[in-house]
Design an enzyme around this catalytic site. Structure first.
Site, mmCIF file in Angstrom:
data_model
loop_
_atom_site.group_PDB
_atom_site.id
_atom_site.type_symbol
_atom_site.label_atom_id
_atom_site.label_comp_id
_atom_site.label_asym_id
_atom_site.label_seq_id
_atom_site.Cartn_x
_atom_site.Cartn_y
_atom_site.Cartn_z
ATOM 1 C CG HIS A 117 9.986 -22.036 -1.549
ATOM 2 N ND1 HIS A 117 9.600 -21.903 -0.226
ATOM 3 C CD2 HIS A 117 8.939 -22.649 -2.183
ATOM 4 C CE1 HIS A 117 8.393 -22.406 -0.062
ATOM 5 N NE2 HIS A 117 7.964 -22.863 -1.229
ATOM 6 C CE LYS A 119 6.387 -18.684 -1.893
ATOM 7 N NZ LYS A 119 6.885 -19.868 -1.164
ATOM 8 C CG ASP A 124 8.632 3.710 -5.655
ATOM 9 O OD1 ASP A 124 9.176 3.355 -6.721
ATOM 10 O OD2 ASP A 124 7.534 4.291 -5.613
ATOM 11 C CG HIS A 295 0.990 -22.369 1.285
ATOM 12 N ND1 HIS A 295 1.670 -21.228 0.919
ATOM 13 C CD2 HIS A 295 1.542 -23.377 0.577
ATOM 14 C CE1 HIS A 295 2.583 -21.529 0.017
ATOM 15 N NE2 HIS A 295 2.528 -22.822 -0.213
ATOM 16 C CE LYS A 297 5.308 -21.333 2.928
ATOM 17 N NZ LYS A 297 4.692 -22.634 2.962
ATOM 18 C CG ASP A 302 8.719 -16.205 25.716
ATOM 19 O OD1 ASP A 302 8.004 -17.187 25.997
ATOM 20 O OD2 ASP A 302 9.936 -16.158 25.975
#
Length: 413
Positions: A117, A119, A124, A295, A297, A302
């Site tokens: 899952h 991404k 480089d 969608h 996450k 603080d």
């Protein structure tokens, strides 16, 4: 040359928040197309739509530049990519891999658990991208009311070396007899400082790092003194996570939770709403984002701590899937993320109110008791769910004798 230490704060980094596809896609496509040495890209979803085709063009340009290009997609999240889509990449020299292609029974995929899952993009060895945005047209506003609200970050500085080594191991896991050589070949150079942010690159797998991402969340909640804002698409975390949220709210911390008000899957809102009373009664403020499916996450605590990545706060991400987040300690980035999340709460969310006391309180208490015990033991039960050893399959012309990693089991599954 040195091997990165994956669980310590790494100083000297710079993070740029990229909101939605409009912020993310132009930056990542430009970086890939300008690559000269190496591109490593991992994604759960890659579709043959206008966004997938833009990525396709950028990868081809990188290959024409002479860069070594590696792509890893999940076999469940990216099904049925056209042969010509993959073939053009392979013929240009791109090493295209599929995580656990899987089998079908009556047209249905069987390997739905323990997905790749993540991404991640590293270009480089100097610039990285990580977050929750997939390569599909539903991440840009012109897709319509179902376009997703999401976040990613552009990363520069020494933490990119940690991302690079991890990504190389993921897409090019050599056989065990070459382990010593592997450690030497995957050593990466120490990168110069690019900013003032401290960071940790954190992953979750089903062997050695089963709860690392959740643990970082819980430590931050335990240390919170002023505010907590969590924006997460799929929210049904474990017992200890909920306990830390409630404790933070009860000691006076301003704890806010942004969830989906118009979810892409109806069960998502149903599951999260079952926790509402328990959280609201402890003082947690809950907001439902209503403009379109959420969608994201991301979270902040603080004035310094933040996290962005692929991990939801649900049983799949916390106990089964392969995930990757970056944890950031930086006042400027924290302030930027808070500004954007506060904008959502002020303009695009409705605040959930506590349910007035009623004769059904006993039933809700019984339901909460049952839910918490389910959540408390779910990580243990997850180990009993059907499992297999996923494979990474190298596709097409590159899968010959010169590519020894064809259909090999990955090192962290």
């Amino acid at each position: 040359m040195q091997r990165p230490r994956p669980s310590r704060w790494v100083p000297g980094n710079h993070f740029t928040l990229l909101e939605n596809g409009e912020g993310f896609f132009p930056r990542v496509f430009e970086a890939i197309a300008q690559a000269r040495r190496e591109v490593i890209l991992e994604t759960f979803i890659l579709f043959d739509d206008k966004i997938g085709r833009e990525l396709h063009a950028a990868l081809l340009q990188a290959a024409r530049n002479g860069a070594e290009v590696h792509v890893l997609v999940d076999g469940f999240g990216s099904p049925d990519l056209p042969e010509d889509f993959i073939g053009e990449l392979v013929n240009a020299g791109v090493r295209f891999r599929i995580f656990d292609p899987g089998r079908r029974l009556f047209g249905q995929r069987l390997n739905v658990l323990r997905r790749m899952h993540r991404k991640i993009v590293v270009v480089d060895g100097e610039i990285g991208f990580i977050g929750g945005i997939n390569y599909s047209a539903d991440h840009v506003a012109d897709y319509g009311p179902e376009a997703k609200q999401d976040y990613s970050v552009e990363v520069r500085g020494p933490i990119v070396a940690h991302m690079l080594r991890f990504a190389r191991d993921a897409v090019m896991p050599p056989p065990k007899p070459r382990r010593r050589r592997r450690q030497e070949s995957n050593a990466v150079p120490e990168l110069p400082r690019a900013g003032t942010a401290d960071a940790i690159f954190v992953t979750r797998d089903n062997h050695n790092h089963t709860n690392d991402i959740e643990r970082h969340y819980r430590v931050a909640l335990r240390a919170a003194r002023e505010r907590v804002v969590i924006a997460n698409a799929y929210f049904f975390p474990g017992y200890r996570f909920i306990r830390e949220m409630r404790r933070a709210a009860r000691r006076g911390v301003d704890v806010r939770l942004i969830l989906q008000g118009q979810p892409d899957m109806p069960i998502v809102r149903t599951a999260a709403s079952m926790l509402y009373d328990h959280l609201l009664r402890a003082g947690v403020r809950i907001y439902e984002y209503c403009d379109r499916p959420l969608h994201g996450k991301v979270a902040l605590v603080d004035g310094e701590w933040s996290t962005v990545g692929s991990s939801n706060l649900d049983p799949l991400s916390l106990s089964l899937n392969l995930e990757a987040n970056v944890v950031i300690r930086d006042k400027d980035f924290n302030a930027t993320l808070y500004e954007r999340l506060d904008h959502l709460m002020q303009h695009s969310c409705r605040q959930v109110e506590a349910t007035p006391p009623s004769r059904w309180d006993g039933l809700r208490l019984l339901r909460s008791y049952f839910l918490f015990h389910v959540m408390r033991w779910f990580p243990s039960w997850a180990g009993w769910l059907p499992r297999h050893e996923p494979e990474i399959s190298l596709v097409g012309a590159a899968a010959d004798a010169s590519a020894p990693d064809t259909s090999r089991r990955p090192s962290a599954t």
